[in-house]
Design a protein around this motif. Structure first.
Motif, mmCIF file in Angstrom:
data_model
loop_
_atom_site.group_PDB
_atom_site.id
_atom_site.type_symbol
_atom_site.label_atom_id
_atom_site.label_comp_id
_atom_site.label_asym_id
_atom_site.label_seq_id
_atom_site.Cartn_x
_atom_site.Cartn_y
_atom_site.Cartn_z
ATOM 1 N N GLY A 529 9.053 34.352 23.338
ATOM 2 C CA GLY A 529 10.219 33.840 23.930
ATOM 3 C C GLY A 529 11.204 35.182 23.604
ATOM 4 N N ARG A 530 12.385 34.772 23.346
ATOM 5 C CA ARG A 530 13.514 35.913 23.012
ATOM 6 C C ARG A 530 13.312 36.396 21.910
ATOM 7 N N GLY A 531 13.818 37.380 21.476
ATOM 8 C CA GLY A 531 13.489 38.348 20.015
ATOM 9 C C GLY A 531 14.526 39.000 19.698
ATOM 10 N N SER A 532 16.100 38.843 20.095
ATOM 11 C CA SER A 532 16.943 39.711 19.989
ATOM 12 C C SER A 532 17.491 39.520 18.385
ATOM 13 N N GLU A 533 16.928 38.723 17.767
ATOM 14 C CA GLU A 533 17.187 38.716 16.498
ATOM 15 C C GLU A 533 15.999 38.780 15.516
ATOM 16 N N GLY A 534 15.063 39.332 15.926
ATOM 17 C CA GLY A 534 13.614 39.610 15.497
ATOM 18 C C GLY A 534 13.099 38.121 15.092
ATOM 19 N N GLN A 535 13.292 36.968 15.814
ATOM 20 C CA GLN A 535 12.966 35.727 15.522
ATOM 21 C C GLN A 535 11.361 35.771 15.574
ATOM 22 N N LEU A 536 10.753 36.586 16.561
ATOM 23 C CA LEU A 536 9.428 36.625 17.043
ATOM 24 C C LEU A 536 8.678 37.261 15.814
ATOM 25 N N GLY A 537 9.125 38.037 14.940
ATOM 26 C CA GLY A 537 8.293 38.415 13.997
ATOM 27 C C GLY A 537 7.484 39.656 14.172
ATOM 28 N N HIS A 538 7.471 40.546 15.404
ATOM 29 C CA HIS A 538 6.738 41.603 15.927
ATOM 30 C C HIS A 538 7.341 42.775 15.361
ATOM 31 N N GLY A 539 8.318 42.867 14.674
ATOM 32 C CA GLY A 539 8.782 44.093 14.097
ATOM 33 C C GLY A 539 9.738 44.783 14.944
ATOM 34 N N ASP A 540 10.034 44.040 16.201
ATOM 35 C CA ASP A 540 11.101 44.631 17.116
ATOM 36 C C ASP A 540 12.072 43.375 17.546
ATOM 37 N N GLN A 541 12.703 43.882 18.480
ATOM 38 C CA GLN A 541 13.806 42.740 19.036
ATOM 39 C C GLN A 541 13.618 42.507 20.483
ATOM 40 N N LEU A 542 12.388 42.693 20.892
ATOM 41 C CA LEU A 542 11.846 42.471 22.251
ATOM 42 C C LEU A 542 11.370 41.212 22.700
ATOM 43 N N ALA A 543 11.618 40.827 23.857
ATOM 44 C CA ALA A 543 11.408 39.246 24.123
ATOM 45 C C ALA A 543 9.751 39.495 24.631
ATOM 46 N N ARG A 544 9.253 38.394 24.461
ATOM 47 C CA ARG A 544 7.829 38.219 24.862
ATOM 48 C C ARG A 544 7.653 36.832 25.873
ATOM 49 N N LEU A 545 7.083 37.363 27.113
ATOM 50 C CA LEU A 545 6.912 36.283 27.991
ATOM 51 C C LEU A 545 5.503 35.447 27.528
ATOM 52 N N GLN A 546 4.979 35.809 26.703
ATOM 53 C CA GLN A 546 3.507 34.899 26.705
ATOM 54 C C GLN A 546 3.270 35.090 25.121
ATOM 55 N N PRO A 547 2.416 34.036 24.751
ATOM 56 C CA PRO A 547 2.318 34.180 23.323
ATOM 57 C C PRO A 547 1.731 35.383 22.679
ATOM 58 N N LEU A 548 2.198 35.833 21.412
ATOM 59 C CA LEU A 548 1.600 37.033 20.901
ATOM 60 C C LEU A 548 1.364 36.731 19.331
ATOM 61 N N CYS A 549 0.184 37.155 18.589
ATOM 62 C CA CYS A 549 -0.068 36.887 17.458
ATOM 63 C C CYS A 549 0.606 37.798 16.404
ATOM 64 N N ILE A 550 1.205 36.929 15.421
ATOM 65 C CA ILE A 550 1.961 37.636 14.245
ATOM 66 C C ILE A 550 0.924 38.342 13.344
ATOM 67 N N LYS A 551 0.474 39.330 13.500
ATOM 68 C CA LYS A 551 -0.663 40.058 12.757
ATOM 69 C C LYS A 551 -0.446 39.952 11.278
ATOM 70 N N SER A 552 0.897 40.247 10.751
ATOM 71 C CA SER A 552 1.298 40.162 9.364
ATOM 72 C C SER A 552 1.124 39.053 8.803
ATOM 73 N N LEU A 553 0.894 38.038 9.674
ATOM 74 C CA LEU A 553 0.653 36.686 8.965
ATOM 75 C C LEU A 553 -0.760 36.047 9.046
ATOM 76 N N THR A 554 -1.643 36.741 9.620
ATOM 77 C CA THR A 554 -2.983 36.373 9.745
ATOM 78 C C THR A 554 -3.714 36.807 8.371
ATOM 79 N N GLY A 555 -4.362 35.823 7.865
ATOM 80 C CA GLY A 555 -4.885 35.875 6.479
ATOM 81 C C GLY A 555 -4.024 35.342 5.363
ATOM 82 N N GLU A 556 -2.734 34.815 5.644
ATOM 83 C CA GLU A 556 -1.861 34.286 4.616
ATOM 84 C C GLU A 556 -1.976 32.933 4.520
ATOM 85 N N GLU A 557 -2.787 32.352 5.215
ATOM 86 C CA GLU A 557 -3.020 30.736 5.204
ATOM 87 C C GLU A 557 -1.776 30.127 5.203
ATOM 88 N N VAL A 558 -1.098 30.345 6.503
ATOM 89 C CA VAL A 558 -0.182 29.611 6.876
ATOM 90 C C VAL A 558 -0.687 28.187 7.097
#
Length: 1661
Positions: A529-558
């Motif tokens: 979705g939109r990432g102008s506030e960094g709400q996607l968690g990918h280290g930038d403020q870019l939008a994503r049209l398709q799902p993308l894994c937040i790698k920094s949370l992988t292995g954190e047992e969310v």
């Protein structure tokens, strides 16, 4: 509609429920002095959902209530009196969801209902609406259909989430479906709105667990894919929480390398320049919906990522203002410099731009200023701001940026609506209107971002959106996890780099992983979705049209994600909260930078968060505090008390406040004091600027017990994770671990770490499950607690862990580990000390033993809480029984673990006390000391005066040391007796006054003498308990002498004897091998089978090595007293195979020896009698190489006595053998009927007087010499008989067959002897009948027990044969049939002695008369042999059933009562049955012997058959009437009509095969039967059919006369065309029952024989 308005919840005074209490307040209007409003409903609230200005409540019974600003109905409903959704009545709603301005409800069977605003298609294309509907006033069904399957199937939805302009649904197949507008849908489309739900293809094949929607972004919790190269050795050393990987400079450079497969972060391939003017979605403001009595509210939101792929459109670029104070950046750029995979720059010229050699900014200060403005402000605690509408984006970024790094000729541009410019609010009553502003992404931004990242990475400066390490990490993550959508086609056809192509395999692996029913901790968080506030968690403020894994949370047992308007939250199993996105009001709970990647919220020590919710500008956390009752934490926007009172005086809503008002906010999560008055909070909810919670009252302590269990488990998992992170992982990765611990302790330590990790994983999944259990108000079934449903799994994990800790402690590993931990941990020693809840050591260090044993205390807590829960139910309820049983199981295990701990401590103390090199050989990880006799409490009987004996009892062995000094742990020799092979027996006290205990071992026995009776009882009890536990009994109070005398164990023999060095595994009895077991010798010998009293006895399989041939001999069969005895199969290493009887290790009795194979130079088969391992008696020897078969007597492996020899050249010899040669008188016949009778001196060598008969009747009489095959010398007289010369009977008698062979009744006596032996008789008829029947029952029962692979039919047969029939009573016609049926079943299985006899007789018969034995001159031998079988067989049957009469005897009817006898005498005479061996036994034998016997008959009748068949073919050419006339059949018997398919057709002169069809077909069945009785029945039925066809042609009664019958039956025989009829006639004649020869059947058979002779000899026919 009016009914809906009047159906409010406050019509009736509600009764406050005990559970599901709903509390509601505004986040910006709550202070410490005020509390939330409680909404009183008559039913418990199961779930609450909050939107921007409205909310939904789901109550028990599936009813849904609405409150707030219902703009789609022009209503404003207070929260205190929610409105019932009448249209959903009758539908069992299980979940509700609230978006920005629309609602959703999920029905029990999986269907979705939506209502509210629908301008962006967020309510979908409902069944009652159309595409043009901008609002859906009433809940309407939305169909979720999977059109990819055939036929299309309706998808069952299990979860629902709503944003401002989109909706997401989670299916029961864990797939995601989306509809609405915007890039937050994650769909591969450029057409918005999406009215019908579509599958999010990028997550196809992944297991989606949970989904959450923000305003314009989406989050999904997804199960991680199984690791492809998982290594258990490295598992405990995986990356710990919060650690970032470090990479070298070369690695950092590689992160930004772009290749042809690299797609832009938007998830689409770049095309030519696109403008926002190409595809406008909405142009104009949304019409305001006025509220009753309130000022109108209008909400205008941005359009969602529209784009058009138009290669022909001209490039129109617009400069974008970076901020309100920033001037536009102008740059003349002609090309964008990118980096290829090889690192070289590549220029892509863009049309319409001027060339510039320096594409970067010349002013470095201006670059830094812009980068600073693009970054997020660092917030401080309790800071103030004037944000205007807090729903807007950051003041420094007015738009969601789209940056492309793809080496394409075309650039992608996307139009986003600026929320800060399009959401203006006023307070006038006439409504609010605003205009949309659109902007495009300029080339300057692309150039700026690329150059800034490259410059920052090369210069190692952290001046961009993220710090250096985080940028490198996220760049690598983006590179590994880009969506990678191809230009054409869906991800199903071209899988991206982050998802395997086989979705089915992924789902199967995920199901196996979660097959135990507990939630998984191996999760990933995906965002788009939109990432102008960094709400996607990918280290930038870019939008994503398709799902993308937040790698920094992988292995954190969310375990859960939550989405606010422009920020996101994730909670882990370790009760940590990660947040990212907009932090203007401190809603992230921290001031860390950057906010574009997940960062941990700052929580006070001891707080463990287990539920989160996110609103527009705040976050709400539910956590465990110091007590069981949960506490509530808040961070984000807050209004002061003064401002709140002013607003209340002005009657102003929280969301209508002035944008210029100064507001405060909380950055660090702060406790809300009123939560302690809210009973037990189970769920929190946020939406817009509102907050809500659900609480339960503590009725009978049930709620508090559930919360206590969950809180303790979460605390326990956090403790386990900390120990693993601080202690285990550093120690495992330390290089000096192996030298410090040594090899044994190192392996034990790694095993301990593995068990610790398994326990930690179980507790983590259990704690997450308990958190879900608290949320799920509908499914609060206490019997579904994992502690009850997975009891065995919990107990096994704890047992393994306790065993690993004890083993490590016993070997002294903790002492070495203590020293190593000081060197390894350093400053973290203090932190680890805080985790040690047990007492610390004297010097203040961590007691590692207590630390690792502390998890076992959790078992007692389980038992206590389950018992507390059980007290809330009645004793007879299922819940009480289940809880009480679980409590007892955990308490029992807790006590058992405490005992194991004490045993380990005692053993460690023992080894410390008796530490010496001699004792180290006895030290094993699993070994625990029970007691020892160092105080001379136990000694050996009759021991020497100066000898020292020390006995040590371990949990697995009894150790006897001799010459020992216990105080110094010195001994010269020692013996170890495994407890599994130790038998203990107390010795009765006698006059000697010794307190003795007898110890029996496999190879020796000895007696121990105790010093006192108390010591004797102590050792006796300890020995029995230890042995019982080793055998798996686990008894805690075994009485003396109660251990099993019979057991299963393993042992290695060491003493001299047959079993020296052999390893035995199997059953024992009182110290001796007894029962089933396996014995293996070091030289390769092996025996597997039954033992008795220490020797092989019964059935067994043995492999014996042959060192000469280097191949093993194999035997399968019976043993007795350690020797081969009975029936078995011996396969020699030379290739010979013997199957037969043995006696004391030698071949004795019946047996078959196969030598060699057909392909070898010499191969043969002998079947017959053996005596002392030699061929002696009658036997058949088939010399396959020479093509000869010998059937006669043997003596000491030589042919000796009467015999018959046939060859493959059809030579036939009948005479005597001596010393393996033909010797004496004999008869020799060739295939052409040439016969010689005379003296033989060698094989086929004539020497002496003899008579030679030629086929034409001439003969030679004289002296003969020479070999038959090479020529004979004759000195004698040649005689040619005269025509009228009388027959010379004396000479003819010399050539009669069968007079020189072995009589039939003397053959195969060994087979019948073996059958008698199996019945328990020493000889034929000499034995007890009862013993015979018992042997039969034992044999069958044993076979059933030891043959588990029997088929169902075989099992049923054996079950029937296990019952012994009544054999002592007289046989009558009533029970004669039972005997016959029993014999039929007995012959079906070779396990029964009778069945074995039949099978063996069939074997020897076929070995005799098949192959070379198929000689026509053997027919008389074969027939006589069958008759001999019947005689011997009948004697065995009469032995079993003595009531049977002699052969040919009569069985009368059973005696009846006087009344019945009088009645029967008046009606008919008593009937009787004639019993003969033919009628009783021939049906059992002959079907199996029929093929070779009938072949001999056919060979004998071969010439006659040729004549017979030639006449059959010739006569059958005639029509029916012609043939009837030719045979002399009277015309009155000629049929006139013939039935064809139910119709009668007239027989004409040309008709053929139309007369007497039924009789002909019946007679043809004679070839399908085997026994003479069955063949006679066919003949009888043929006569009956013939009579039935003739009767309609005649009047009155009719009796056959032979003159009429013979011609007519002759016609039937001709038309039947029976092959080998002569063989059939001869077989019937030879073997038919003599009792029927003179009866009706005999007459019918004579008629058939006459017809055959007539056809054969009538040449004029």
């Amino acid at each position: 509609m009016e009914n809906t308005e009047e159906s409010s919840a406050d019509k009736q005074p509600p009764t406050p429920p005990e559970r599901g209490l709903f509390h509601f307040w505004h986040s910006a209007g709550l202070s410490e002095q005020l509390g939330p409003d409680r909404v009183l409903l008559s039913r418990p609230v199961l779930q609450a959902a909050l939107g921007e200005h409205h909310g939904l409540l789901l109550t028990q019974g599936g009813q849904v209530y609405s409150f707030g600003e219902l703009l789609w109905r022009n209503l404003s409903i207070p929260a205190s009196a929610p409105l019932l959704e009448v249209s959903l009545l009758g539908k069992m709603v299980i979940r509700v969801a609230a978006g920005g301005f629309h609602c959703g409800a999920l029905i029990e069977h999986g269907s979705v209902y939506m209502w509210g605003e629908n301008t962006a298609g967020q309510c979908g294309l409902t069944e009652r609406g159309t595409v043009t509907d901008i609002t859906v006033s009433e809940p309407s069904a939305v169909s979720v259909v999977d059109s990819e399957v055939v036929p299309p199937a309706v998808v069952r939805v299990v979860d629902l989430a709503c944003g401002r302009e989109h909706s997401l649904a989670l299916s029961s197949q864990n797939e995601l479906w989306a509809w609405g507008s915007g890039c937050q849908l994650g769909l591969v489309t450029n057409t918005f709105p999406v009215w019908r739900p579509q599958k999010v293809e990028h997550l196809a094949g992944r297991h989606v667990i949970q989904v959450a929607c923000g305003a314009y972004h989406s989050l999904a919790l997804v199960r991680s894919l199984p690791s492809q190269n998982y290594n258990t050795q490295n598992h405990p050393e995986k990356r710990e929480r919060g650690q970032s990987p470090h990479c070298s400079v070369t690695e950092r450079d590689e992160l930004f390398t772009v290749d042809d497969a690299h797609y832009c972060p938007l998830g689409v391939e770049l095309t030519e320049v696109m403008t926002d003017e190409s595809c406008p979605r909405r142009r104009g403001p949304r019409q305001s919906l006025p509220s009753v009595g309130k000022s109108a509210v209008s909400s205008q939101r941005a359009s969602s990522c529209p784009f058009v792929e138009d290669g022909k459109s001209s490039a129109k670029w617009m400069n974008k203002s970076l901020s309100s104070n920033a001037e536009p950046v102008e740059s003349d750029v002609d090309a964008v410099t990118l980096t290829q995979t090889d690192g070289s720059p590549k220029s892509h010229p863009l049309p319409g731009w001027r060339a510039n050699k320096n594409p970067s900014f010349t002013d470095e200060l201006e670059l830094q200023n812009i980068l600073h403005k693009l970054s997020v402000h660092s917030l401080e605690t309790q800071s103030t701001s004037a944000p205007g509408d807090t729903d807007s984006v950051s003041s420094h970024t007015s738009d969601d940026s789209c940056v492309s790094s793809t080496p394409c000729m075309d650039l992608f541009t996307s139009s986003y609506k600026d929320e800060s410019s399009m959401k203006s609010q006023t307070n006038n009553s006439s409504g609010v209107s605003g205009q949309y502003s659109s902007s495009a992404v300029g080339l300057e931004e692309v150039q700026l971002c690329l150059e800034a990242e490259k410059t920052a990475m090369q210069g190692q400066k952290s001046s961009s959106l993220t710090n250096l390490s985080q940028k490198g990490k996220n760049a690598a993550n983006r590179r590994r996890s880009l969506p990678g959508t191809p230009t054409h086609g869906s991800p199903r056809r071209q899988p991206c780099a982050c998802r395997p192509s086989s979705a089915g395999r992924i789902q199967a692996a995920a199901l196996v992983e979660a097959g135990d029913g507990l939630p998984t901790l191996e999760t990933e968080v995906w965002s788009w979705g939109r990432g102008s506030e960094g709400q996607l968690g990918h280290g930038d403020q870019l939008a994503r049209l398709q799902p993308l894994c937040i790698k920094s949370l992988t292995g954190e047992e969310v375990i859960k994600v939550a989405a606010g308007s422009h920020h996101s939250l994730a909670i882990t199993a370790q009760c940590q909260v990660y947040s990212w996105g907009s932090n203007m009001c401190g809603q992230l709970g921290h001031v860390n930078s950057p906010i574009t990647v997940p960062q941990q919220a700052k929580l006070s020590d001891g707080l463990r968060v287990w539920d989160v919710s996110a609103g527009q500008s705040h976050s709400l956390l539910l956590a465990d505090g110091d007590c069981v009752q949960p506490i509530l934490l808040y961070c984000g926007q807050q209004e002061s008390v003064t401002a709140q009172r002013e607003r209340q005086q002005q009657n102003e809503r929280p969301f209508q406040r002035s944008p210029n008002r100064v507001e405060s906010y909380r950055v660090r999560p702060t406790l809300l004091p009123f939560c302690m008055e809210m009973d037990y909070i189970s769920t929190v909810c946020s939406g817009g600027q509102s907050c809500a919670l659900l609480a339960d009252q503590n009725v009978m302590g049930f709620i508090s017990a559930i919360h206590e269990l969950a809180s303790r488990e979460r605390h326990f998992y956090c403790w386990l994770s900390s120990v693993r992170k601080l202690l285990l992982t550093p120690l495992r990765s330390r290089e000096g671990l192996y030298p410090s611990l040594g090899e044994p302790c190192t392996h034990l330590f790694f095993s301990l770490c593995e068990r610790f990790v398994r326990l930690s994983a179980l507790i983590g999944r259990h704690s997450a499950s308990l958190s879900y259990f608290l949320h799920d108000a509908q499914g609060r079934d206490v019997t579904s607690l994992p502690l009850l449903t997975h009891t065995e799994h919990f107990l096994d994990i704890y047992k393994e862990y306790c065993s690993a800790v004890g083993d490590f402690e016993v070997m002294g590993g903790f002492q070495s580990l203590q020293k190593l931990s000081h060197e390894c941990l350093g400053l973290q020693q203090t932190t680890l000390t805080q985790l040690c809840v047990a007492d610390k050591s004297v010097n203040g260090d961590v007691d590692l033993v207590a630390l690792f044993y502390w998890p076992l205390q959790q078992l007692h807590q389980y038992s206590r809480v389950l018992l507390k829960l059980a007290s809330c139910y009645e004793v007879l309820t299922v819940e009480y029984q289940s809880l009480h049983q679980g409590s007892c199981q955990y308490e029992s295990l807790s006590l058992s673990m405490l005992k194991k701990k004490k045993e380990a401590e005692t053993t460690l103390l023992f080894w410390k006390t008796h530490s010496a090199k001699n004792t180290e050989v006895l030290r094993l990880p699993k070994r625990r000391v029970v007691c020892e006799s160092s105080n001379r409490s136990l000694t050996l009987q009759n021991a020497g005066r100066f000898s020292n004996h020390w006995f040590i009892l371990f949990n697995d062995a009894l150790v006897h040391t001799q010459g020992a000094i216990p105080t110094q742990s010195l001994f010269s020799t020692h013996r170890i007796y495994p407890l599994t092979c130790v038998w203990v027996k107390p010795v009765t006290e006698d006059s000697s006054g010794l307190y003795a205990i007898k110890i029996t071992c496999p190879e020796e026995s000895f007696t121990l003498v105790a010093s006192t009776p108390q010591e004797k009882n102590k050792w006796l009890r300890s020995l029995n308990q230890a042995i019982d536990q080793m055998l798996g009994g686990g008894s805690q109070g075994s009485s003396p002498g109660s251990t099993a005398m019979s057991r299963t164990a393993s042992y290695i023999f060491t003493g001299e004897g047959r079993f020296k060095d052999a390893h035995y595994t199997g059953s024992w009895l009182a110290g001796r091998v007894h029962g089933r077991g396996t014995m293996k010798w070091p030289d390769g010998r092996m025996y597997s089978g039954n033992f008795k009293n220490g020797l092989e006895d019964g059935y067994g399989e043995c492999v014996m090595s042959n060192k000469v041939l280097n191949k093993p001999d194999t035997y399968q069969g019976h043993w007795r007293d350690g020797k081969i005895h009975g029936f078995g199969k011996y396969m020699y290493s030379s290739g010979e195979v013997y199957e037969g009887c043995f006696c004391d290790g030698q071949r004795q009795g019946y047996g078959m020896l196969s030598s060699g194979k057909l392909a070898r130079t010499s191969s043969s088969v002998f079947i017959g009698q053996w005596v002392q391992d030699r061929k002696t008696g009658y036997g058949v020897y088939d010399d396959i190489t020479r093509g000869e078969k010998y059937m006669g007597l043997w003596l000491d492996d030589q042919r000796h006595g009467s015999a018959v020899v046939v060859t493959q050249c059809s030579m036939y010899y009948e005479g005597t053998f001596k010393e393996n040669k033909m010797s004496g008188s004999g008869l020799l016949m060739s295939d052409d009927d040439t016969a010689f009778y005379g003296e033989f001196s060698d094989d086929w060598t004539v020497s002496g007087k003899g008579v030679l008969s030629l086929p034409n009747g001439d003969y030679l009489d004289g002296l003969f010499s020479g070999e038959w095959s090479t020529g004979l010398k004759v000195v004698g007289t040649y005689t040619k008989p005269v025509v009228d010369e009388p027959e010379n009977k004396e000479r003819n008698s010399l050539f009669r067959l069968g007079q020189y062979g072995v009589p039939a009744d003397q053959r195969w006596g060994c087979v019948f002897d073996e059958c008698w032996r199996r019945l328990g008789c020493d000889a034929a008829g000499k034995g007890e009948r009862t013993t015979a029947w018992e042997n039969i029952a034992v044999t069958i029962t044993t076979a059933r027990r030891h043959s588990p692979d029997l088929s169902r039919s075989q099992t049923k047969v054996l079950e029937c044969l296990e019952f012994i029939p009544q054999h002592g009573k007289p046989v009558t016609t009533a029970n004669y049939d039972n005997i016959r049926r029993y014999l039929i079943k007995a012959c079906e299985t070779p396990i029964h002695p009778v069945g074995w006899l039949v099978e063996t007789l069939v074997t020897v018969y076929r070995m005799t008369y098949v192959g070379v034995g198929s000689n026509r001159r053997l027919l008389r031998h074969a027939v006589q042999e069958v008759q001999a079988y019947l005689t011997h067989f009948y004697s065995i049957v009469r032995f079993l059933f003595p009531g049977l009469p002699d052969d040919g005897g009569i069985i009368p009817d059973a005696p009846a009562s006087p009344a019945k006898s009088r009645h029967s005498s008046n009606t008919s005479e008593q009937s009787c049955i004639v019993v003969s061996c033919c009628s009783l036994l021939l049906p059992l034998l002959l079907p199996r012997l029929y093929p070779p016997l009938f072949t001999l008959y056919c060979l004998q009748e071969e010439q006659e058959e040729i004549q017979y068949w030639e006449r059959i073919l010739r006569l059958n050419k005639q029509p029916d009437q012609s043939l009837l006339s030719f045979l002399g059949v009277q015309k009155k018997f000629w049929p006139v009509w013939m039935p064809i398919l139910g119709e009668k057709k007239q027989i004409v002169s040309s008709s053929k095969d139309a007369c007497f069809i039924s009789a002909v077909e019946t007679l043809q069945q004679i070839s399908t039967t085997f026994t003479p009785s069955d063949k006679l029945l066919v003949i009888q039925k043929t006569f009956e059919e013939l009579t039935q066809e003739v009767k309609p042609m005649l009047d009155g009664d009719f009796l056959w006369c032979m003159d009429d019958l013979l011609p007519l039956f002759l016609y039937v025989v001709l038309r039947a065309r029976i092959r080998n009829l002569g063989a059939e006639v001869s077989l019937i004649e030879d073997l038919m029952d003599p009792n029927v020869q003179l009866g009706e059947m005999g007459l019918m058979f004579t008629t058939l024989k006459a017809c055959y002779i007539q056809i054969q000899r009538e040449s004029t026919m």
